[in-house]
Structures are given as structure tokens and as C-alpha cells.
Design a protein around this motif. Structure first.
Motif, mmCIF file in Angstrom:
data_model
loop_
_atom_site.group_PDB
_atom_site.id
_atom_site.type_symbol
_atom_site.label_atom_id
_atom_site.label_comp_id
_atom_site.label_asym_id
_atom_site.label_seq_id
_atom_site.Cartn_x
_atom_site.Cartn_y
_atom_site.Cartn_z
ATOM 1 N N LYS A 193 44.564 33.404 48.350
ATOM 2 C CA LYS A 193 45.116 33.403 49.713
ATOM 3 C C LYS A 193 44.019 33.144 50.743
ATOM 4 O O LYS A 193 44.225 32.402 51.702
ATOM 5 C CB LYS A 193 45.835 34.712 50.004
ATOM 6 C CG LYS A 193 47.109 34.897 49.218
ATOM 7 C CD LYS A 193 47.826 36.155 49.630
ATOM 8 C CE LYS A 193 49.166 36.272 48.958
ATOM 9 N NZ LYS A 193 50.051 35.147 49.158
ATOM 10 N N SER B 148 50.722 32.987 58.114
ATOM 11 C CA SER B 148 49.660 33.262 57.142
ATOM 12 C C SER B 148 48.957 34.570 57.458
ATOM 13 O O SER B 148 48.675 35.373 56.557
ATOM 14 C CB SER B 148 48.631 32.129 57.132
ATOM 15 O OG SER B 148 49.176 30.972 56.582
ATOM 16 N N TRP C 153 51.278 37.355 56.477
ATOM 17 C CA TRP C 153 51.334 37.506 55.024
ATOM 18 C C TRP C 153 50.133 38.317 54.539
ATOM 19 O O TRP C 153 50.265 39.170 53.663
ATOM 20 C CB TRP C 153 51.348 36.149 54.318
ATOM 21 C CG TRP C 153 52.727 35.615 54.093
ATOM 22 C CD1 TRP C 153 53.268 34.492 54.660
ATOM 23 C CD2 TRP C 153 53.750 36.163 53.256
ATOM 24 N NE1 TRP C 153 54.551 34.333 54.224
ATOM 25 C CE2 TRP C 153 54.877 35.334 53.363
ATOM 26 C CE3 TRP C 153 53.808 37.278 52.432
ATOM 27 C CZ2 TRP C 153 56.059 35.591 52.669
ATOM 28 C CZ3 TRP C 153 54.990 37.533 51.740
ATOM 29 C CH2 TRP C 153 56.091 36.688 51.864
ATOM 30 N N PHE C 154 48.951 38.039 55.092
ATOM 31 C CA PHE C 154 47.764 38.816 54.721
ATOM 32 C C PHE C 154 48.002 40.291 55.014
ATOM 33 O O PHE C 154 47.688 41.153 54.196
ATOM 34 C CB PHE C 154 46.531 38.340 55.488
ATOM 35 C CG PHE C 154 45.747 37.289 54.786
ATOM 36 C CD1 PHE C 154 44.935 37.607 53.710
ATOM 37 C CD2 PHE C 154 45.815 35.982 55.208
ATOM 38 C CE1 PHE C 154 44.205 36.623 53.063
ATOM 39 C CE2 PHE C 154 45.098 35.001 54.566
ATOM 40 C CZ PHE C 154 44.285 35.319 53.491
ATOM 41 N N GLY D 193 43.050 29.417 50.612
ATOM 42 C CA GLY D 193 44.063 28.586 51.247
ATOM 43 C C GLY D 193 44.062 28.699 52.759
ATOM 44 O O GLY D 193 44.111 27.699 53.478
ATOM 45 N N PHE D 194 43.991 29.931 53.261
ATOM 46 C CA PHE D 194 44.001 30.143 54.705
ATOM 47 C C PHE D 194 42.738 29.593 55.356
ATOM 48 O O PHE D 194 42.799 28.914 56.386
ATOM 49 C CB PHE D 194 44.155 31.638 55.024
ATOM 50 C CG PHE D 194 44.261 31.933 56.493
ATOM 51 C CD1 PHE D 194 45.322 31.454 57.236
ATOM 52 C CD2 PHE D 194 43.298 32.697 57.123
ATOM 53 C CE1 PHE D 194 45.422 31.734 58.597
ATOM 54 C CE2 PHE D 194 43.392 32.981 58.474
ATOM 55 C CZ PHE D 194 44.457 32.495 59.212
ATOM 56 N N LEU E 34 44.602 37.184 43.431
ATOM 57 C CA LEU E 34 45.557 36.626 44.390
ATOM 58 C C LEU E 34 44.976 36.606 45.803
ATOM 59 O O LEU E 34 45.189 35.647 46.552
ATOM 60 C CB LEU E 34 46.865 37.416 44.357
ATOM 61 C CG LEU E 34 47.704 37.226 43.108
ATOM 62 C CD1 LEU E 34 48.873 38.200 43.102
ATOM 63 C CD2 LEU E 34 48.208 35.797 43.004
ATOM 64 N N LEU E 35 44.261 37.650 46.176
ATOM 65 C CA LEU E 35 43.629 37.702 47.490
ATOM 66 C C LEU E 35 42.640 36.554 47.649
ATOM 67 O O LEU E 35 42.602 35.899 48.696
ATOM 68 C CB LEU E 35 42.929 39.049 47.699
ATOM 69 C CG LEU E 35 42.169 39.222 49.010
ATOM 70 C CD1 LEU E 35 43.095 39.080 50.213
ATOM 71 C CD2 LEU E 35 41.451 40.564 49.028
ATOM 72 N N PHE F 130 50.517 41.726 52.513
ATOM 73 C CA PHE F 130 49.926 41.736 51.177
ATOM 74 C C PHE F 130 48.925 42.885 51.033
ATOM 75 O O PHE F 130 48.989 43.679 50.082
ATOM 76 C CB PHE F 130 49.255 40.377 50.946
ATOM 77 C CG PHE F 130 48.656 40.179 49.593
ATOM 78 C CD1 PHE F 130 49.467 40.026 48.480
ATOM 79 C CD2 PHE F 130 47.290 40.117 49.427
ATOM 80 C CE1 PHE F 130 48.921 39.824 47.223
ATOM 81 C CE2 PHE F 130 46.724 39.920 48.174
ATOM 82 C CZ PHE F 130 47.554 39.773 47.071
#
Length: 119
Positions: free
Chosen positions: A80, A50, A53-54, A83-84, A76-77, A57
Motif C-alpha cells: 500500500k 487512499s 484506506w491507510f 502504491g500510494f 500488505l502495508l 487499514f
């Protein structure tokens, strides 16, 4: 300039695709086998991936390689980050007990919110 340990294959492909074209084949040429001992099922790997991915991204967006629409990127950020943050909060006892690099988690969350809220 960033080092990836979990998503090195994706980071490599994105680096190549930033300067080259590709061809997409819809026929499977290999397969991915799931089993109980896989790293993908490990919570440490989930947190590490995760965070990576950040990085991918945000770096892709900063370098104008992905999501040129700023509003879509921020949407989208936000997802994310939610979720994280939820994942870390729900697993906080394990995160505290394990050998996680807490400074890296703080940095990912702080950087993400700074980008989200300063725009």
C-alpha cells in the motif's frame, strides 16, 4: 474517532462488524453505474480515498480487528505504501498545484513507514 469523507460507508460497516455478525448474500441486490463524471475518476478523490484506506487499514490492525498475522500485515502495508507513494510521485505537479492537505499526505506516508520499519 476518525472522520471519513470518502469511505464513510466502509468505515461504518467495519464499525458494525467489529461487534456484530453478518450474512453474505452472493446474489446482487443493487448495481454500481460507472460514468465519466464520477468522483472515483477524480485524482483528488483518489488521493483522499487512499489516505482514508491507510487510516482504516492501520486502525483495524491496531484494534486487532484485521490481519492478526503481523508479517502479513506488514507485507500488505508495504504494498500500500509503495502504491500510494508512486501515485503521489507520478502526480506531484498536480498535488503541488491543487489544494491538497500536504500535512495529511506527509503524515500518512510517515506513519506507514514508521510502522513498517519499526517492527
Amino acid at each position: 474517532g476518525r472522520r471519513y469523507t470518502v469511505l464513510s460507508d466502509i468505515a461504518t460497516w467495519l464499525s458494525i462488524l467489529a461487534t456484530r455478525d453478518c450474512v453474505y448474500l452472493c446474489d446482487p441486490l443493487s448495481y454500481f453505474r460507472m460514468h465519466a463524471g464520477q468522483d472515483q475518476r477524480n485524482k483528488t478523490m483518489k488521493i483522499r480515498s487512499s489516505m482514508e484506506w491507510f487510516g482504516l487499514f492501520i486502525d483495524a490492525h491496531k484494534n486487532k480487528l484485521f490481519l492478526h498475522d503481523g508479517a502479513e500485515f506488514l507485507r500488505l502495508l508495504a504494498g500500500k505504501l509503495a502504491g500510494f507513494s508512486s501515485y503521489v510521485a507520478l502526480n506531484y505537479e498536480e498535488v503541488k498545484a491543487e489544494n491538497y492537505q500536504l500535512d495529511e499526505i506527509y503524515t500518512v506516508i510517515n506513519d506507514g513507514y514508521r510502522i513498517l520499519l519499526d517492527n
